[in-house]
Design a protein around this motif. Structure first.
Motif, PDB file in Angstrom:
ATOM      1  N   LEU A 246      -2.797   4.185   9.454  1.00  0.00           N
ATOM      2  CA  LEU A 246      -1.556   3.432   8.436  1.00  0.00           C
ATOM      3  C   LEU A 246      -2.064   3.812   7.094  1.00  0.00           C
ATOM      4  N   TYR A 247      -3.132   3.859   6.584  1.00  0.00           N
ATOM      5  CA  TYR A 247      -3.861   4.287   5.308  1.00  0.00           C
ATOM      6  C   TYR A 247      -3.363   5.354   4.783  1.00  0.00           C
ATOM      7  N   ILE A 248      -3.371   6.544   5.873  1.00  0.00           N
ATOM      8  CA  ILE A 248      -3.136   7.816   5.552  1.00  0.00           C
ATOM      9  C   ILE A 248      -1.765   7.878   4.653  1.00  0.00           C
ATOM     10  N   ASN A 249      -0.797   7.193   5.193  1.00  0.00           N
ATOM     11  CA  ASN A 249       0.417   7.096   4.216  1.00  0.00           C
ATOM     12  C   ASN A 249       0.195   6.869   2.680  1.00  0.00           C
ATOM     13  N   ASN A 250      -0.702   5.676   2.702  1.00  0.00           N
ATOM     14  CA  ASN A 250      -0.994   5.302   1.383  1.00  0.00           C
ATOM     15  C   ASN A 250      -1.614   6.674   0.626  1.00  0.00           C
TER      16      ASN A 250
ATOM     17  N   MET B 102       3.190 -11.051   6.590  1.00  0.00           N
ATOM     18  CA  MET B 102       3.703  -9.610   6.565  1.00  0.00           C
ATOM     19  C   MET B 102       5.231  -9.525   6.103  1.00  0.00           C
ATOM     20  N   ILE B 103       6.144 -10.226   6.679  1.00  0.00           N
ATOM     21  CA  ILE B 103       7.256 -10.566   6.050  1.00  0.00           C
ATOM     22  C   ILE B 103       7.353 -10.925   4.484  1.00  0.00           C
ATOM     23  N   ALA B 104       6.732 -11.846   4.423  1.00  0.00           N
ATOM     24  CA  ALA B 104       6.612 -12.214   3.166  1.00  0.00           C
ATOM     25  C   ALA B 104       6.232 -11.243   1.984  1.00  0.00           C
ATOM     26  N   LEU B 105       4.989 -10.280   2.634  1.00  0.00           N
ATOM     27  CA  LEU B 105       4.602  -9.484   1.784  1.00  0.00           C
ATOM     28  C   LEU B 105       5.674  -8.233   1.641  1.00  0.00           C
ATOM     29  N   VAL B 106       6.359  -7.972   2.602  1.00  0.00           N
ATOM     30  CA  VAL B 106       7.435  -7.153   2.647  1.00  0.00           C
ATOM     31  C   VAL B 106       8.708  -7.572   1.343  1.00  0.00           C
ATOM     32  N   ALA B 107       8.829  -8.910   1.490  1.00  0.00           N
ATOM     33  CA  ALA B 107       9.891  -9.501   0.562  1.00  0.00           C
ATOM     34  C   ALA B 107       9.343  -9.409  -0.716  1.00  0.00           C
ATOM     35  N   VAL B 108       8.005  -9.536  -1.074  1.00  0.00           N
ATOM     36  CA  VAL B 108       7.497  -9.445  -2.374  1.00  0.00           C
ATOM     37  C   VAL B 108       7.575  -7.820  -2.761  1.00  0.00           C
ATOM     38  N   GLU B 109       7.481  -6.915  -1.849  1.00  0.00           N
ATOM     39  CA  GLU B 109       7.391  -5.705  -2.014  1.00  0.00           C
ATOM     40  C   GLU B 109       8.840  -5.229  -2.629  1.00  0.00           C
TER      41      GLU B 109
ATOM     42  N   LEU C 142      -9.342   3.642  13.558  1.00  0.00           N
ATOM     43  CA  LEU C 142      -8.477   4.840  13.621  1.00  0.00           C
ATOM     44  C   LEU C 142      -7.087   4.395  13.299  1.00  0.00           C
ATOM     45  N   VAL C 143      -6.725   3.329  14.116  1.00  0.00           N
ATOM     46  CA  VAL C 143      -5.224   3.085  13.749  1.00  0.00           C
ATOM     47  C   VAL C 143      -5.067   2.562  12.273  1.00  0.00           C
ATOM     48  N   THR C 144      -6.067   1.905  11.832  1.00  0.00           N
ATOM     49  CA  THR C 144      -6.149   1.228  10.302  1.00  0.00           C
ATOM     50  C   THR C 144      -5.792   2.519   9.365  1.00  0.00           C
TER      51      THR C 144
ATOM     52  N   LEU D  37      -1.323  -2.045   0.157  1.00  0.00           N
ATOM     53  CA  LEU D  37      -2.830  -1.864   0.572  1.00  0.00           C
ATOM     54  C   LEU D  37      -3.058  -2.941   1.475  1.00  0.00           C
ATOM     55  N   ILE D  38      -2.644  -4.142   1.434  1.00  0.00           N
ATOM     56  CA  ILE D  38      -2.909  -5.120   2.160  1.00  0.00           C
ATOM     57  C   ILE D  38      -2.324  -5.429   3.691  1.00  0.00           C
ATOM     58  N   ILE D  39      -1.233  -4.834   3.834  1.00  0.00           N
ATOM     59  CA  ILE D  39      -0.439  -4.802   5.009  1.00  0.00           C
ATOM     60  C   ILE D  39      -1.223  -4.194   6.101  1.00  0.00           C
ATOM     61  N   PRO D  40      -1.816  -2.859   5.797  1.00  0.00           N
ATOM     62  CA  PRO D  40      -2.551  -2.350   6.793  1.00  0.00           C
ATOM     63  C   PRO D  40      -3.975  -3.001   7.040  1.00  0.00           C
ATOM     64  N   MET D  41      -4.502  -3.775   6.311  1.00  0.00           N
ATOM     65  CA  MET D  41      -5.589  -4.904   6.506  1.00  0.00           C
ATOM     66  C   MET D  41      -5.245  -5.504   7.590  1.00  0.00           C
TER      67      MET D  41
END
Length: 580
Positions: free
Chosen positions: A285-289, A67-74, A280-282, A35-39
């Motif tokens: 991205l959230y549509i996938n979520n 964002m890389i740190a968030l990906v690592a957490v994921e 709209l871009v955001t 949820l954070i990355i698209p924001m």
């Protein structure tokens, strides 16, 4: 009833609450990251790119690291869920497998009389695997889906409520569609469970009797039976896959429609200048979520149907109450003397009202050797099966040493009884393992002594590895006489005060019968012994012979006394003629 069923389901989590809590924590954390990355992307596309170039580059670099740190957490979250979470599910599956196997051990002969081994095996293997997947993935999939869906909806409503409502417009139709096909999937998977259990039963039956199959040259017939069951399973799977195909395809259409609606509605809002391009871009991205939770719930629904149908089959067995249980005041009787009394005993099997035994009254003294003869169906084996409580009397009472056997614990009662049957069952393993079954803590010296008493030591020492020789499934590498002597060695090792010989020599050749008969007589010394005799020559020296008919005990006496009466026993004896 339904609430109790799922309350019991939740109970299996109790020993693993720590693992479950950790699994849920990492599931929630992983969902939050998505949820954070698209924001962050929205902040870059809506704010950072409009800053001074130098500042923008610095901010982009910092946000890229974030964002890389968030990906690592994921990654860590998903790894934890896939390992620790799965291990938790496997442990719970193991607990259930232990529970159902323990329950099988408590059920009486009457239950197994009406069951197929393959069916029972299927409930321990295939069913529990899918339950394990439900244990692990069920809660985390629901939690992740709810966090992603609710979080995404809140964020999208804050970005642009009109576009968010357009995206959500198809949800009511999607839910109705899912509800209808959920029921169809559940029924389809239940049929699959039944069909695979049928295959297991057929497979177990054919493989267990493979020697009979080959001796009659009936491989094609067995293949035909197996193919019939296999095709039935295929048709069941095809029906299930058809429903699943409609379900998954329908849900896929709905999720794609959400994307199309967002693109079209977004274009309209952009044209009307009520929506920013960054928003709209955001949104995209959230549509996938937005759609991922739906896809995950689709997968969960399939998993739930599999697991739920397996769990219901598990409960079907667990809800079968043992019809023979220890009385709450039952006592451990230690070592019995062996006085046996039948008092007005009546018995019939659960699926019929026809009595096998009627008003049977009989006293057998400790140490007495009693032979039972009679035509097939007279109740000889049934009578002997009542003593160790393989079945319970319909009415009347059986006492040992003056105590009703129903007031003894089953374990202590059966510890005092040794049974040697015509159809010997030996377990896969070594000679030593099979003899030790009579006394699990026996020493090697005790095992050898028991084998010698059973006249088995000599042939055992001629085997390739002696007592460590593997005898194959059900002892297929041994002759009938050898298998019978091993079963006798087990009973010698057990050393019980009461013995039951159920036509123990009737399937043997004359030479093997002589060896086994000598072992039986040696074992029977100073023990209460009941012998069901097929060959009357084996019980000529019995001091007491009971002749059973459908009307009960018709005659009683020694061989000579019964021959002198020239009645039922004499008739049996003359019919056997040469073999006697």
């Amino acid at each position: 009833m339904k609430e109790n069923k799922w309350k019991k389901f939740a109970r299996y989590y109790k020993p693993y609450l720590g693992s479950f809590a950790a699994d849920m924590f990492f599931a929630i954390l992983g969902a939050a990251v998505t949820l954070i990355i698209p924001m962050v992307v929205r902040y870059i596309t809506g704010t950072v790119i409009y800053e001074e170039p130098d500042k923008a580059m610095k901010d982009i670099a910092v946000l890229a690291v974030v964002m890389i740190a968030l990906v690592a957490v994921e990654f860590v979250c998903n790894y934890f869920i896939a390992t620790v979470g799965h291990n938790m599910g496997a442990k719970m599956e193991t607990d259930m497998r232990t529970e159902i196997f323990d329950h099988y051990q408590k059920l009486s002969f009457s239950f197994f009389d009406n069951q197929k081994v393959g069916q029972l095996m299927s409930r321990v293997t295939n069913d529990l695997f899918d339950i394990s997947e439900l244990f692990h993935h069920g809660p985390e999939d629901v939690v992740i889906s709810l966090i992603k869906f609710i979080g995404t909806m809140v964020i999208l409503l804050n970005i642009h409520s009109g576009l968010a409502l357009c995206a959500a417009a198809s949800l009511p139709f999607m839910l109705v569609f899912a509800y209808v096909y959920n029921g169809k999937l559940k029924r389809a998977f239940k049929r699959n469970r039944d069909r695979i259990a049928d295959i297991n039963a057929q497979l177990e039956d054919s493989l267990s009797g493979v020697r009979v199959v080959k001796s009659f040259g009936n491989e094609d017939a067995e293949m035909g039976k197996f193919q019939s069951g296999n095709n039935a399973f295929l048709e069941s799977k095809k029906s299930a896959y058809k429903i699943m195909g409609i379900y998954n395809s329908g849900m896929g259409v709905f999720t794609t429609l959400v994307t199309i609606v967002v693109v079209v509605a977004g274009a309209v809002f952009l044209t009307n200048k009520t929506l920013e391009v960054a928003d709209l871009v955001t949104f995209m991205l959230y549509i996938n979520n937005f759609t991922d939770p739906i896809k995950r719930l689709v997968s969960f629904t399939e998993q739930f149907q599999n697991g739920a149908s397996g769990y219901e089959r598990f409960l079907e067995i667990m809800n079968v109450e043992p019809d023979i249980v220890d009385d709450k005041h039952a006592v451990d009787v230690g070592t019995l003397q062996g006085d046996i009394s039948f008092k007005n005993v009546m018995f019939h099997y659960v699926d019929t009202d026809t009595n096998v035994l009627s008003n049977l009254t009989l006293d057998i003294k400790a140490g007495e050797y009693v032979a039972l003869v009679g035509s097939s169906g007279a109740g000889k084996t049934t009578m002997c099966s009542l003593i160790p409580r393989f079945y319970d009397v319909t009415s009347g009472e059986i006492d040992i040493d003056g105590m009703d056997i129903r007031k003894m614990t089953q374990k202590s009662l059966r510890r005092n009884i040794g049974i040697v049957q015509q159809d010997v069952y030996l377990f896969a393993g070594t000679v030593k393992d099979n003899i030790r079954y009579g006394k699990p803590d026996a020493t090697d010296e005790e095992i050898i002594a028991a084998a010698k008493n059973a006249n088995a030591h000599e042939f055992i020492m001629q085997l390739p590895d002696g007592y460590n020789t593997d005898i194959g499934q059900r002892g297929v590498k041994l002759s009938g006489g050898q298998k019978q002597r091993l079963s006798l060695a087990r009973v010698f090792l057990k050393n019980p005060p009461i013995l039951i010989f159920d036509e123990a020599t009737s399937a043997l050749d004359n030479e093997s019968e002589k060896i086994v008969q000598d072992s039986l007589e040696h074992l029977a010394k100073n023990r209460t012994t009941l012998v069901i005799a097929h060959r009357l020559s084996t019980i000529r020296n019995a001091k007491r012979i009971l002749v059973l008919t459908e009307d009960g005990i018709a005659e009683e006496g020694t061989h000579d006394e019964l021959m002198a009466k020239n009645g039922v026993y004499a008739n049996f004896y003359h019919i056997q003629g040469v073999t006697a």
